[in-house]
Design an enzyme around this catalytic site. Sequence first.
Site, short mmCIF file in Angstrom:
data_model
loop_
_atom_site.label_atom_id
_atom_site.label_comp_id
_atom_site.label_asym_id
_atom_site.label_seq_id
_atom_site.Cartn_x
_atom_site.Cartn_y
_atom_site.Cartn_z
N TRP A 49 79.62 -26.04 -19.66
CA TRP A 49 79.99 -24.63 -19.89
C TRP A 49 81.41 -24.31 -19.42
O TRP A 49 82.01 -23.32 -19.84
CB TRP A 49 78.98 -23.69 -19.22
N ARG B 73 64.42 -16.87 -18.43
CA ARG B 73 64.51 -17.61 -19.71
C ARG B 73 64.12 -19.09 -19.64
O ARG B 73 63.80 -19.62 -18.60
CB ARG B 73 65.92 -17.47 -20.27
N ASP B 74 64.21 -19.69 -20.81
CA ASP B 74 64.10 -21.13 -21.05
C ASP B 74 62.69 -21.67 -20.76
O ASP B 74 62.51 -22.63 -20.00
CB ASP B 74 65.16 -21.90 -20.25
N TRP C 284 78.61 -24.27 -34.21
CA TRP C 284 78.36 -24.43 -32.77
C TRP C 284 76.93 -24.86 -32.49
O TRP C 284 75.99 -24.32 -33.08
CB TRP C 284 78.61 -23.10 -32.06
N ASP D 129 72.17 -26.23 -26.15
CA ASP D 129 70.95 -26.91 -25.67
C ASP D 129 70.03 -27.47 -26.77
O ASP D 129 69.76 -26.78 -27.76
CB ASP D 129 70.05 -25.94 -24.91
N PHE E 19 67.10 -17.68 -27.88
CA PHE E 19 67.63 -18.56 -26.84
C PHE E 19 66.70 -19.77 -26.64
O PHE E 19 65.74 -19.97 -27.37
CB PHE E 19 67.83 -17.77 -25.54
N SER E 20 66.97 -20.55 -25.60
CA SER E 20 66.32 -21.87 -25.45
C SER E 20 64.82 -21.77 -25.20
O SER E 20 64.31 -20.77 -24.68
CB SER E 20 66.99 -22.65 -24.34
C1 FRU Z 1 71.78 -23.16 -21.14
C2 FRU Z 1 71.62 -21.76 -21.71
C3 FRU Z 1 70.20 -21.28 -21.57
C4 FRU Z 1 70.08 -20.26 -22.66
C5 FRU Z 1 70.93 -20.86 -23.74
C6 FRU Z 1 71.67 -19.86 -24.57
O1 FRU Z 1 72.88 -23.84 -21.64
O2 FRU Z 1 72.53 -20.87 -21.09
O3 FRU Z 1 69.88 -20.79 -20.29
O4 FRU Z 1 68.76 -20.05 -23.06
O5 FRU Z 1 71.85 -21.72 -23.12
O6 FRU Z 1 72.32 -20.46 -25.66
#
Ligand code: FRU
Length: 465
Positions: free
Chosen positions: A276, A141-142, A19, A22, A77-78
């Site tokens: 998603w 996040r991100d 899998w 992002d 995560f991202s």
């Molecule tokens: C976006 C997201 C981010 C998160 C990541 C997790 O697609 O949901 O917000 O950091 O994917 O895989």
Amino acid sequence: AVRQDPYRPHVHYTPAANWINDPNGLVYFGGQYHLFYQYNPYSSSHAHMHWGQAVSTDLVHWQERGVALTEGEHQIFSGSAVVDWKNSSGLGDGTSPFLVACYTGHTETHQAQYLASSQDRGETWTLHPDAVLDRGKQDFRDPKVFWHAPSAAWIMTVVHPIEREVELLRSADLHTWTSLSVFGPTGETGGIWEVPDLFPVLDDDGQEHWVLKVDLNPGGPYGGSGVQYWLGDFDGQRFTTRTPSRWVDHGQDFYAAITWHDLPERRVWLSWMSNWQYAHHVPTATEGWRGAMSLPREVGVSVDADGPILVQRPVPELQILRQTLRPLHLGVTSLQVDQAHEFLLNWSAAESFHVRLEFRSEAGIEVSVEVTPEEVVVRRPKTVVTAGLDGYAGEHRAPLPPLGAYDLHLFLDASSLEVFAGGGRAIITDLLFPAQPICEATCTIKGLDHGSFTGALWPLSQADF
Ligand code: FRU
């Protein structure tokens, strides 16, 4: 190698197995384009997030390097990556520039931002255990970090997803972050906000425009996830918009794009090519992989009669994949095509015309593209393979401003279609899962004069990865 898997892209990045979602940590360093991404090394579903990694010297041929950042106490995560040229983070030995990644550490109840560093151009990484930005929140996040020369500071954009806010922060050392301002909620707020990016581009007159883009899920143009942007100014403190929010892509499968940091001369981004809404159910996992990246695109701004607008074009490097050119003519032409093809049509017209491309397999029409003076439409019908994918079938429309000169630039690649029209203003990116492999394209071009039209297609050679 002979490809057995009819959905595996030939010219879009996909890892050998498992899998992905992002893109993360896009950074250009030492002649290499780094592409990290959300990656589960154990299976083809979203769990155990690590950062996977690939590198390229031309944005076309990618070498997969496996896992870069490994989950531990939390999932990875991202986030983003920068080159620390002057060891401002103190994480280097002071002799040579190195990479610093800033990512979200995720547990079921907590998200905060962390650093990782690499002294060997991304081959091995050290995770630094203390959070650099922690508000004790479940959703936060991100982080996308960039160097802002005018204020001689690192700037971070990071989202508060539930609040639909992008927070901007400043740091001198990548460790201590001071809040500058908050953008939002505004624009599209029908879903949580994710993966912000803020960057400058120049228009044709050399004027600077700042682009703020933020993704949302759900609340996209067709109900699932989508990407919006604003154009305006950034003064080192806050982003002020001069436009309403608009969609970056009018298809259903362009999400979580970020730009390459430290790339001279131009802005390039790519995205996860999925949604998603159905990402967990796309029918490729039987072959062991799930998820691909979009083509890398140059991002710019054009100032039209009704104001500035974002433009995106596939990077010119992709032209090295073109094989023998086949011309396209006015009227109706049917051509044999196989898995990966590029189409490029240009024409001028005052009022009416009709350009239509239909892609067929032995099972019938699998997808079509239509251009009229007002819009580009991609029609993606339900197939036996996609019957269980919620929200998959539909019509995706991108408006075209009145231009006089038209173009249609299209990449068909096994399980995807990327359509660029209106000089990069009207973009539609869609996955497709044909019931049978696509074998024929029918091109219908009506209402145009000879001399005002040129058209070509190229089979594309396989980029090796
Ligand atoms: C976006 C997201 C981010 C998160 C990541 C997790 O697609 O949901 O917000 O950091 O994917 O895989």
